[in-house]
Motif scaffolding. Structure first.
Motif, mmCIF file in Angstrom:
data_model
loop_
_atom_site.group_PDB
_atom_site.id
_atom_site.type_symbol
_atom_site.label_atom_id
_atom_site.label_comp_id
_atom_site.label_asym_id
_atom_site.label_seq_id
_atom_site.Cartn_x
_atom_site.Cartn_y
_atom_site.Cartn_z
ATOM 1 N N TRP A 26 42.853 50.485 28.499
ATOM 2 C CA TRP A 26 41.755 50.435 29.469
ATOM 3 C C TRP A 26 41.784 49.123 30.244
ATOM 4 O O TRP A 26 41.610 49.119 31.469
ATOM 5 C CB TRP A 26 40.415 50.607 28.762
ATOM 6 C CG TRP A 26 39.289 50.665 29.732
ATOM 7 C CD1 TRP A 26 38.806 51.769 30.361
ATOM 8 C CD2 TRP A 26 38.529 49.558 30.230
ATOM 9 N NE1 TRP A 26 37.779 51.423 31.207
ATOM 10 C CE2 TRP A 26 37.593 50.070 31.153
ATOM 11 C CE3 TRP A 26 38.538 48.186 29.981
ATOM 12 C CZ2 TRP A 26 36.685 49.268 31.822
ATOM 13 C CZ3 TRP A 26 37.631 47.386 30.657
ATOM 14 C CH2 TRP A 26 36.720 47.921 31.559
ATOM 15 N N MET A 45 44.611 49.048 32.837
ATOM 16 C CA MET A 45 44.287 49.897 33.986
ATOM 17 C C MET A 45 43.202 49.260 34.851
ATOM 18 O O MET A 45 43.297 49.254 36.082
ATOM 19 C CB MET A 45 43.843 51.287 33.525
ATOM 20 C CG MET A 45 44.935 52.091 32.872
ATOM 21 S SD MET A 45 46.295 52.433 33.969
ATOM 22 C CE MET A 45 45.521 53.507 35.144
ATOM 23 N N ALA A 46 42.165 48.719 34.238
ATOM 24 C CA ALA A 46 41.074 48.109 34.992
ATOM 25 C C ALA A 46 41.554 46.902 35.787
ATOM 26 O O ALA A 46 41.203 46.740 36.964
ATOM 27 C CB ALA A 46 39.943 47.709 34.043
ATOM 28 N N PHE A 64 44.672 46.277 36.734
ATOM 29 C CA PHE A 64 45.576 46.741 37.783
ATOM 30 C C PHE A 64 44.792 47.228 38.995
ATOM 31 O O PHE A 64 45.061 46.828 40.128
ATOM 32 C CB PHE A 64 46.490 47.854 37.284
ATOM 33 C CG PHE A 64 47.209 48.553 38.407
ATOM 34 C CD1 PHE A 64 48.288 47.943 39.022
ATOM 35 C CD2 PHE A 64 46.790 49.784 38.869
ATOM 36 C CE1 PHE A 64 48.937 48.557 40.075
ATOM 37 C CE2 PHE A 64 47.435 50.409 39.918
ATOM 38 C CZ PHE A 64 48.515 49.794 40.522
ATOM 39 N N TRP A 65 43.821 48.107 38.769
ATOM 40 C CA TRP A 65 43.074 48.664 39.895
ATOM 41 C C TRP A 65 42.233 47.604 40.595
ATOM 42 O O TRP A 65 42.086 47.631 41.824
ATOM 43 C CB TRP A 65 42.211 49.835 39.452
ATOM 44 C CG TRP A 65 43.044 51.057 39.248
ATOM 45 C CD1 TRP A 65 43.361 51.632 38.061
ATOM 46 C CD2 TRP A 65 43.701 51.834 40.254
ATOM 47 N NE1 TRP A 65 44.177 52.721 38.267
ATOM 48 C CE2 TRP A 65 44.401 52.868 39.612
ATOM 49 C CE3 TRP A 65 43.774 51.752 41.637
ATOM 50 C CZ2 TRP A 65 45.148 53.809 40.288
ATOM 51 C CZ3 TRP A 65 44.528 52.696 42.321
ATOM 52 C CH2 TRP A 65 45.206 53.704 41.646
ATOM 53 N N ALA A 66 41.676 46.673 39.835
ATOM 54 C CA ALA A 66 40.878 45.612 40.457
ATOM 55 C C ALA A 66 41.753 44.718 41.336
ATOM 56 O O ALA A 66 41.383 44.389 42.471
ATOM 57 C CB ALA A 66 40.178 44.785 39.387
ATOM 58 N N ALA A 113 44.830 45.470 42.550
ATOM 59 C CA ALA A 113 45.479 46.247 43.604
ATOM 60 C C ALA A 113 44.517 46.559 44.743
ATOM 61 O O ALA A 113 44.933 46.643 45.904
ATOM 62 C CB ALA A 113 46.053 47.534 43.036
ATOM 63 N N SER A 114 43.248 46.710 44.431
ATOM 64 C CA SER A 114 42.284 47.050 45.488
ATOM 65 C C SER A 114 42.099 45.919 46.490
ATOM 66 O O SER A 114 41.713 46.167 47.631
ATOM 67 C CB SER A 114 40.941 47.438 44.876
ATOM 68 O OG SER A 114 40.329 46.311 44.293
ATOM 69 N N PHE A 162 47.762 41.977 43.415
ATOM 70 C CA PHE A 162 48.530 42.304 42.215
ATOM 71 C C PHE A 162 49.827 41.495 42.231
ATOM 72 O O PHE A 162 50.901 41.971 42.582
ATOM 73 C CB PHE A 162 48.811 43.803 42.158
ATOM 74 C CG PHE A 162 49.378 44.254 40.851
ATOM 75 C CD1 PHE A 162 48.635 44.168 39.697
ATOM 76 C CD2 PHE A 162 50.658 44.753 40.769
ATOM 77 C CE1 PHE A 162 49.151 44.581 38.484
ATOM 78 C CE2 PHE A 162 51.192 45.171 39.571
ATOM 79 C CZ PHE A 162 50.434 45.081 38.421
#
Length: 95
Positions: free
Chosen positions: A50, A53-54, A56-58, A60-61, A65
């Motif tokens: 988790w 993933m969190a 990465f998405w934070a 990448a947004s 990254f």
């Protein structure tokens, strides 16, 4: 790629892995309480997935990254988890 860049990348990758493992273990231990070691390990793995993933998405947004952003972020996360989630008690349980 030269050897110094490769060695730095491997070192940073190991640092991120160790920081994520320690933070995940502490969160998993907090969630499971006095459960057996197998339950604590399973909880740590779920938390690690988790968290990866969190993060990465934070990152990448906002197009951040990058290794130079991720290393301090994970290091600070591990230090915060150690301070807030009784890291000394976590080390004692591992012995």
């Amino acid at each position: 790629m030269d050897i110094a860049t490769f060695a730095a990348g491997v070192s940073f990758g190991l640092l991120i892995g160790a920081a994520a493992a320690w933070a995940s273990y502490l969160v998993g231990r907090r969630l499971t309480g006095a459960a057996p070691a197998s339950a604590r390990l399973a909880a740590a793995v779920v938390v690690a997935v988790w968290l990866f993933m969190a993060v990465f998405w934070a990152l990448a947004s906002v197009h951040a990254f990058r290794l130079w952003v991720a290393v301090p972020l994970w290091a600070l996360a591990a230090v915060a988890a150690h301070a807030k989630l009784d890291g000394r008690g976590g080390r004692a349980v591992l012995r």
